[in-house]
Scaffold this motif. Structure first.
Motif, mmCIF file in Angstrom:
data_model
loop_
_atom_site.group_PDB
_atom_site.id
_atom_site.type_symbol
_atom_site.label_atom_id
_atom_site.label_comp_id
_atom_site.label_asym_id
_atom_site.label_seq_id
_atom_site.Cartn_x
_atom_site.Cartn_y
_atom_site.Cartn_z
ATOM 1 N N VAL A 218 -5.868 11.332 -12.247
ATOM 2 C CA VAL A 218 -4.803 10.541 -12.742
ATOM 3 C C VAL A 218 -5.305 9.083 -13.219
ATOM 4 N N GLU A 219 -5.157 8.686 -14.375
ATOM 5 C CA GLU A 219 -5.570 7.371 -14.930
ATOM 6 C C GLU A 219 -4.574 6.229 -14.932
ATOM 7 N N THR A 220 -4.975 4.887 -14.727
ATOM 8 C CA THR A 220 -4.070 3.936 -14.849
ATOM 9 C C THR A 220 -3.900 3.736 -16.333
ATOM 10 N N ASN A 221 -2.799 2.657 -16.306
ATOM 11 C CA ASN A 221 -2.266 2.116 -17.646
ATOM 12 C C ASN A 221 -3.529 1.189 -18.112
ATOM 13 N N ASP A 222 -4.203 0.588 -17.372
ATOM 14 C CA ASP A 222 -5.179 -0.130 -17.865
ATOM 15 C C ASP A 222 -6.562 0.475 -17.899
ATOM 16 N N PHE A 223 -6.611 1.552 -17.797
ATOM 17 C CA PHE A 223 -8.078 2.588 -17.813
ATOM 18 C C PHE A 223 -8.926 1.915 -16.611
ATOM 19 N N GLU A 224 -8.412 1.691 -15.317
ATOM 20 C CA GLU A 224 -9.276 1.542 -14.454
ATOM 21 C C GLU A 224 -10.559 2.484 -14.338
ATOM 22 N N ILE A 225 -10.142 3.691 -14.048
ATOM 23 C CA ILE A 225 -11.043 4.824 -13.720
ATOM 24 C C ILE A 225 -12.149 4.803 -14.901
ATOM 25 N N LEU A 226 -11.713 4.863 -16.141
ATOM 26 C CA LEU A 226 -12.550 4.694 -17.130
ATOM 27 C C LEU A 226 -13.593 3.717 -17.149
ATOM 28 N N LYS A 227 -13.165 2.535 -16.770
ATOM 29 C CA LYS A 227 -14.107 1.529 -16.773
ATOM 30 C C LYS A 227 -15.117 1.615 -15.497
ATOM 31 N N ARG A 228 -14.425 1.955 -14.468
ATOM 32 C CA ARG A 228 -15.386 2.217 -13.378
ATOM 33 C C ARG A 228 -16.459 3.247 -13.561
ATOM 34 N N VAL A 229 -16.147 4.410 -14.277
ATOM 35 C CA VAL A 229 -17.138 5.566 -14.650
ATOM 36 C C VAL A 229 -18.319 4.914 -15.826
ATOM 37 N N LEU B 235 2.057 6.336 -4.015
ATOM 38 C CA LEU B 235 1.340 7.329 -2.761
ATOM 39 C C LEU B 235 0.785 8.558 -3.406
ATOM 40 N N ARG B 236 1.562 9.213 -4.137
ATOM 41 C CA ARG B 236 0.806 10.537 -4.795
ATOM 42 C C ARG B 236 -0.472 10.208 -5.253
ATOM 43 N N ILE B 237 -0.945 9.207 -6.252
ATOM 44 C CA ILE B 237 -2.124 8.826 -6.564
ATOM 45 C C ILE B 237 -3.063 8.634 -5.518
ATOM 46 N N TRP B 238 -2.687 7.873 -4.399
ATOM 47 C CA TRP B 238 -3.502 7.714 -3.154
ATOM 48 C C TRP B 238 -3.813 8.952 -2.635
ATOM 49 N N PHE B 239 -3.004 10.030 -2.544
ATOM 50 C CA PHE B 239 -3.371 11.187 -2.146
ATOM 51 C C PHE B 239 -4.209 12.057 -3.005
ATOM 52 N N MET B 240 -4.208 11.716 -4.265
ATOM 53 C CA MET B 240 -4.953 12.500 -5.277
ATOM 54 C C MET B 240 -6.295 11.738 -5.532
ATOM 55 N N ARG B 241 -6.401 10.372 -4.889
ATOM 56 C CA ARG B 241 -7.768 9.771 -5.128
ATOM 57 C C ARG B 241 -8.036 8.975 -3.869
ATOM 58 N N PRO B 242 -8.314 9.949 -2.977
ATOM 59 C CA PRO B 242 -8.853 9.292 -1.648
ATOM 60 C C PRO B 242 -10.247 8.603 -1.631
ATOM 61 N N ALA C 224 5.036 -1.624 -5.464
ATOM 62 C CA ALA C 224 4.508 -0.156 -5.300
ATOM 63 C C ALA C 224 3.651 -0.050 -3.796
ATOM 64 N N GLU C 225 2.482 -0.789 -4.111
ATOM 65 C CA GLU C 225 1.501 -0.886 -3.120
ATOM 66 C C GLU C 225 2.247 -1.283 -1.583
ATOM 67 N N LEU C 226 3.142 -2.011 -1.617
ATOM 68 C CA LEU C 226 3.762 -2.475 -0.364
ATOM 69 C C LEU C 226 4.756 -1.367 -0.042
ATOM 70 N N ASP C 227 5.340 -0.635 -0.853
ATOM 71 C CA ASP C 227 6.150 0.329 -0.456
ATOM 72 C C ASP C 227 5.216 1.643 0.086
ATOM 73 N N CYS C 228 4.054 1.911 -0.323
ATOM 74 C CA CYS C 228 3.448 3.041 0.256
ATOM 75 C C CYS C 228 2.794 2.495 1.582
ATOM 76 N N LEU C 229 2.455 1.333 1.828
ATOM 77 C CA LEU C 229 2.043 0.817 2.941
ATOM 78 C C LEU C 229 3.083 0.886 4.110
ATOM 79 N N VAL C 230 4.278 0.490 3.838
ATOM 80 C CA VAL C 230 5.488 0.537 4.532
ATOM 81 C C VAL C 230 5.658 1.842 4.764
ATOM 82 N N SER C 231 5.744 2.876 4.091
ATOM 83 C CA SER C 231 5.990 4.265 4.328
ATOM 84 C C SER C 231 4.958 4.868 5.145
ATOM 85 N N LEU C 232 3.747 4.554 5.132
ATOM 86 C CA LEU C 232 2.587 4.983 6.024
ATOM 87 C C LEU C 232 2.817 4.352 7.398
#
Length: 765
Positions: A5-16, A198-205, A455-463
C-alpha cells in the motif's frame, strides 16, 4: 518487490529509489506528471541543478505492462538454476510460482515489462545474433531494508486478516466484515483514518528498531492506570476526526457542502483539544511532540475563522453556506433590508389593491429571481381570454395556476430600489466562502499533517487498550537472530477457551535453531506454531505481545506451510501447493527469517513425503549457525527413530505432554523436550466417532507394518495353516499330467472358499 500500500506522497517509492539507486527507471506511458516528477527526482523543481541530478526515466507503451503478457514473459525465462529445459507449460508455471507470487499483480507487471525492456535493449549482446536470448541468472524478491515481508499465504495461515461474508443473502458477495482475526481483535480505533492506518501497519510490519521502540513507549504510557481518563478523553476526540484530504479536494473545486464545513470545523476543534491533552505527555512519547508541532500554531487560527464566519444552524436550514452577522457590514445591511421586505411588500400590496377595480378583492406582491417584484392577482370569472387580462396602469406578464402576474409602477420602483436582494446576498456570501476556502487551503499541509498524527495516535491508543485488556507485555527487540519467549500465548485461541496453557520458546544464536515438534493429534502443535508466528509479527508492528516476557530478534520474513489455500483456478494439487510454499521458504529464508512448517509431506506417499521433509531439513541444518529459525511439526516418527537427521546442537526435539491412563488420554498442552512414541491416532479416531472394531483392527495392521510382518486378514485361518495348504496344492499341481488328468477335477478338489483367504479363477492355458 511484493505489492504494498503506497502513501499519498509516494513515501515507499522514494525509499525504494534511495535504496536501489537506479541508473534507469522504466514506467508506463499511462502515468500522471506528479508520479513522473518523483521518478525523475525533480518533484516539481525546475532549476538546472535539480535537472542535472534527475534519474533517467524510460517510458514504455502501456501494452508492455499487460498482466497476462508479462506473466507469460516470466514463465518463458530459460536457464535458471534447478530448471529443466524440458519443462512443459504446467511445469514451468509450478516452478516459477515458487520464485514469484503471481497474486502480486503490480510486481508481475513490473517484472514482465523489465524483461521486455532488456530484450529490446540487449545490453551486452549487441554483437550477438538476435536468436541469442538475454541471460537472466536469477529472480529474487526485493524488500526495503526496514520492512518485513509477509505473503498472502502467511496472512491467511496465521489468521492475521479474515474476511467474512455479510449474513444477509442479499449482500453476500458485495460486502464483508472482518471476522475472528488478529486485526479484528486489535482494531479498537475510533476513526476511519485510524483503522486504515492500523491496517497499513499490519500490511507493512517494520524492522526499524527505533520506530518500534517509539511505538512501544507510547503504548506503555497509555497503558498506565493513572492515564485511563486521559485515554478516554482522547478517544472521544478521535472519533470526530474526519478525512480532511477529501474535503480539501472539494474545496479546490468549490464543491464543499455544508456537511464538509461542519466536518472540517469539528475535526479542527477536536484536534486542538487533543493538542491540549498532549501537553502533559512525557518527552519520550514521540507522537505527542509531533502533535504539538502540527497542532498548536495554525489550527487555532483556522478554527477561529470558521467559528466566526460560518453560521452552521442557518447553513443547515438553508442547505447553503451562510455567514454570521457582524462579519461584513455591507452583507448585514442587505440582510436587514431583505428581512424587512415582507412587511414592506404587504404595505405596497395594500396600496395597490386600493387602486384596482372593485372586482379584484385581493392581491400580493411577490419576488421572483430574474423577473423582480410582481403584483399577483387571482384570476376572476370575467378573465377568459388574453385581452381580458389587461388592466389600466398594469403591465401583464404571465398567467400561472389561476394567478395573473403584473408589473406596476410600485413594483418597478421596488426593482430599482431593492433589486435582486436575495441573489446579491447569496453572491456576497459565496465570495466570503471563497476567501475563507483560500485561507484554509494555504494551511492544507498543516491540516493533512494533523490528520496523519491523529490517525497514528488512534492506532497507538488502540494497541494500548488491547494490550491492557489482554495482559500483553512489552517485548525487547534486538538485532540478533534469537527468539526467547516465556509463557507465550495464542492471542486468538486464548479468547476461545476457558483456560489457555502457555508455552516457552527459545532460539539461540548457535543452539536450537531448528525445533522438531511431535505429539498426538489435537494436542496443540498447530496452535503453538501459529502462536510463535503471531507473537513475532505483533512485535514487528510495535505492539505488546501475549507472553510473560519476550526477546525477539529482528525478522526479515515469515514463511509458513500451515494452511493449504486450495482453488481450482490454479490447477494445482494439494501436495503441489504445499511444495510451492516449502520451495519459497527454501529459496528465500535467511538466518533472520522465521520458518513454520506444519506436517509437510502428508499429501503424498509416506516414504516420499518423509524423504522430502528430511532432505529439506538437512539443507537448512547444513547452514549451522546461519540456519533460519525453524519450527516443524510432524507425525513421521521414523525421522527420529531411524536417526535420519544429524545429531547437532542446532537441532532440538520437543513434544506435547500427554498422560495415558488405560484407554483414556489426557492432553496437557505443554511442551517438553523429547519426542512422542506414538501419534495416538486410535484415541483420536474414537473421539471422532470411528467404531471400536475398526480402531482395533487399525492398531493391529499398524503393529504388523511397524514390525515388518505380513498382513493377515482378520477373518482368515492362521498363516501356518495357509502355508501348508498352499504347499499341498503346489506339489499336487506339479505332479499333474495335463494331457491325461482332469484339471477341472483337480480344481474342484482344492477349491478353498474366499472366506479362508484364497480364490481360484479359471484362466486360459
Amino acid at each position: 518487490m511484493m505489492d504494498i500500500v503506497e502513501t499519498n506522497d509516494f513515501e515507499i517509492l522514494k525509499r525504494v529509489k534511495d535504496q536501489v539507486n537506479p541508473d534507469i527507471i522504466i514506467t508506463s506511458s499511462k502515468q500522471d506528471e506528479r508520479f513522473l516528477a518523483i521518478l525523475r527526482g525533480i518533484e516539481g523543481e525546475n532549476n538546472e541543478e535539480t535537472m542535472f541530478k534527475a534519474t533517467e526515466v524510460e517510458i514504455l507503451p502501456t501494452i508492455d505492462f499487460s498482466l497476462e503478457v508479462c506473466k507469460r514473459r516470466i514463465i518463458s525465462i530459460n536457464g535458471l538454476p534447478g530448471m529443466s529445459e524440458h519443462f512443459n507449460d504446467m511445469e514451468r508455471n509450478v516452478f516459477f510460482s515458487s520464485l514469484i507470487p503471481f497474486d502480486n499483480i503490480n510486481m508481475v507487471r513490473a517484472a514482465g515489462a523489465l524483461i521486455k525492456y532488456l530484450e529490446k535493449k540487449r545490453f551486452g549482446l549487441e554483437l550477438e545474433d538476435l536468436d541469442v536470448p538475454v541471460p537472466i541468472l536469477a529472480l529474487k524478491v526485493f524488500s526495503l531494508k526496514d520492512m518485513m515481508i509477509i505473503d498472502d499465504n502467511t496472512y491467511s495461515a496465521l489468521q492475521i486478516f479474515r474476511k467474512e461474508s455479510h449474513p444477509s443473502v442479499y449482500k453476500q458477495g458485495t460486502s464483508s466484515k472482518e471476522g475472528l482475526s488478529l486485526f479484528g481483535v486489535m482494531n479498537r480505533t475510533r476513526s476511519s483514518l485510524g483503522s486504515r492506518l492500523l491496517r497499513i501497519w499490519f500490511m507493512r510490519p517494520t524492522r526499524n528498531i527505533e520506530v518500534l521502540s517509539q511505538r512501544q513507549k507510547a503504548i506503555n504510557f497509555f497503558m498506565l492506570p493513572r492515564n485511563q481518563e486521559l485515554v478516554s478523553s482522547l478517544q472521544d476526540c478521535l472519533k470526530n476526526i474526519k478525512n480532511i484530504s477529501r474535503i480539501l479536494s472539494r474545496m479546490k473545486t468549490a464543491q464543499a457542502s455544508v456537511t464538509d464545513w461542519q466536518a472540517l470545523y469539528k475535526t479542527v476543534y477536536n484536534a486542538i483539544y487533543i493538542a491540549d491533552l498532549c501537553r502533559t505527555f512525557p518527552a519520550d512519547v514521540v507522537i505527542a511532540t509531533k502533535i504539538k508541532d502540527h497542532f498548536t500554531h495554525e489550527l487555532p487560527r483556522v478554527a477561529d475563522l470558521i467559528n466566526k464566519i460560518v453560521d452552521f444552524e442557518e447553513s443547515a436550514e438553508q442547505n447553503r453556506f451562510v455567514v454570521k452577522p457582524g462579519v461584513d457590514p455591507v452583507l448585514d445591511e442587505k440582510k436587514r433590508t431583505y428581512n424587512g421586505l415582507p412587511d414592506f411588500m404587504t404595505k405596497v400590496a395594500r396600496e395597490e389593491l386600493s387602486k384596482l377595480r372593485s372586482s379584484v378583492t385581493e392581491c400580493n406582491v411577490i419576488y421572483l429571481p430574474q423577473l423582480g417584484y410582481l403584483l399577483s392577482i387571482p384570476r376572476t370569472a370575467d378573465m377568459k381570454e388574453e385581452k381580458d387580462f389587461e388592466m389600466e396602469g398594469l403591465e401583464f406578464v404571465f398567467l400561472s395556476n389561476n394567478m395573473v402576474y403584473y408589473k406596476s409602477e410600485s413594483t418597478k420602483e421596488l426593482d430599482l430600489l431593492l433589486g435582486d436582494t436575495q441573489c446579491e446576498i447569496t453572491d456576497h456570501e459565496t465570495a466570503i466562502m471563497h476567501r475563507l476556502q483560500s485561507i484554509i487551503l494555504t494551511h492544507g499541509k498543516t491540516l493533512l499533517g494533523m490528520m496523519e498524527c491523529a490517525a497514528e495516535l488512534d492506532c497507538l491508543v488502540s494497541l494500548a487498550i488491547c494490550a491492557r485488556e489482554s495482559n500483553y507485555v512489552r517485548p525487547e527487540i534486538t538485532s540478533d537472530s534469537i527468539l526467547d519467549i516465556k509463557g507465550g500465548r495464542h492471542p486468538l485461541q486464548e479468547l476461545c477457551v476457558n483456560q489457555f496453557v502457555p508455552n516457552d520458546t527459545s532460539k539461540e544464536k548457535d543452539k536450537g535453531r531448528m525445533t522438531i515438534l511431535t505429539g498426538p493429534n489435537a494436542s496443540g502443535k498447530s496452535v503453538y506454531l501459529k502462536q510463535v508466528g503471531l507473537i513475532v509479527f505483533m512485535a514487528h508492528i510495535g505492539s505488546f505481545v501475549p507472553a510473560d516476557s519476550a526477546i525477539i530478534g529482528v525478522t526479515d520474513r515469515i514463511f509458513t506451510r500451515i494452511h493449504t489455500r486450495e482453488t481450482v483456478s490454479i490447477g494445482l494439487s494439494t501436495f503441489m501447493i504445499d511444495l510451492g510454499q516449502v520451495a519459497t521458504a527454501v529459496q528465500g529464508a535467511t538466518e533472520h527469517s522465521l520458518v513454520i512448517i506444519d506436517e509437510f509431506g502428508k499429501g503424498t506417499a509416506t516414504v516420499d513425503g518423509l524423504s522430502l521433509l528430511c532432505a529439506t531439513l538437512k539443507h537448512w541444518l547444513a547452514f549451522n549457525e546461519r540456519c533460519p529459525r525453524i519450527f516443524v511439526s510432524t507425525h513421521f516418527h521414523s525421522l527420529i527413530r531411524q536417526k535420519l537427521l544429524p545429531d547437532t546442537a542446532i537441532l532440538k526435539y520437543q513434544t506435547t505432554q500427554v498422560i495415558e491412563d488405560g484407554e483414556e488420554l489426557v492432553f496437557l498442552y505443554n511442551l517438553v523436550d523429547g519426542y512422542a512414541s506414538s501419534s495416538y491416532a486410535g484415541h483420536i479416531a474414537r473421539l471422532a466417532g470411528i467404531p471400536d472394531d475398526l480402531v482395533k483392527r487399525g492398531a493391529e495392521v499398524s503393529e504388523m507394518v511397524r514390525c515388518n510382518k505380513p498382513l493377515q486378514r482378520k477373518d482368515s485361518v492362521s498363516w501356518e495353516t495357509q502355508r501348508k495348504r498352499c504347499s499341498t496344492i503346489v506339489n499336487r499341481f506339479l505332479e499333474l499330467n495335463l494331457e491325461e488328468d482332469d484339471l477341472h477335477s483337480f480344481l474342484s478338489d482344492f477349491v478353498i472358499p474366499a472366506s479362508q483367504g484364497l480364490e481360484f479363477h479359471r484362466v486360459p492355458l
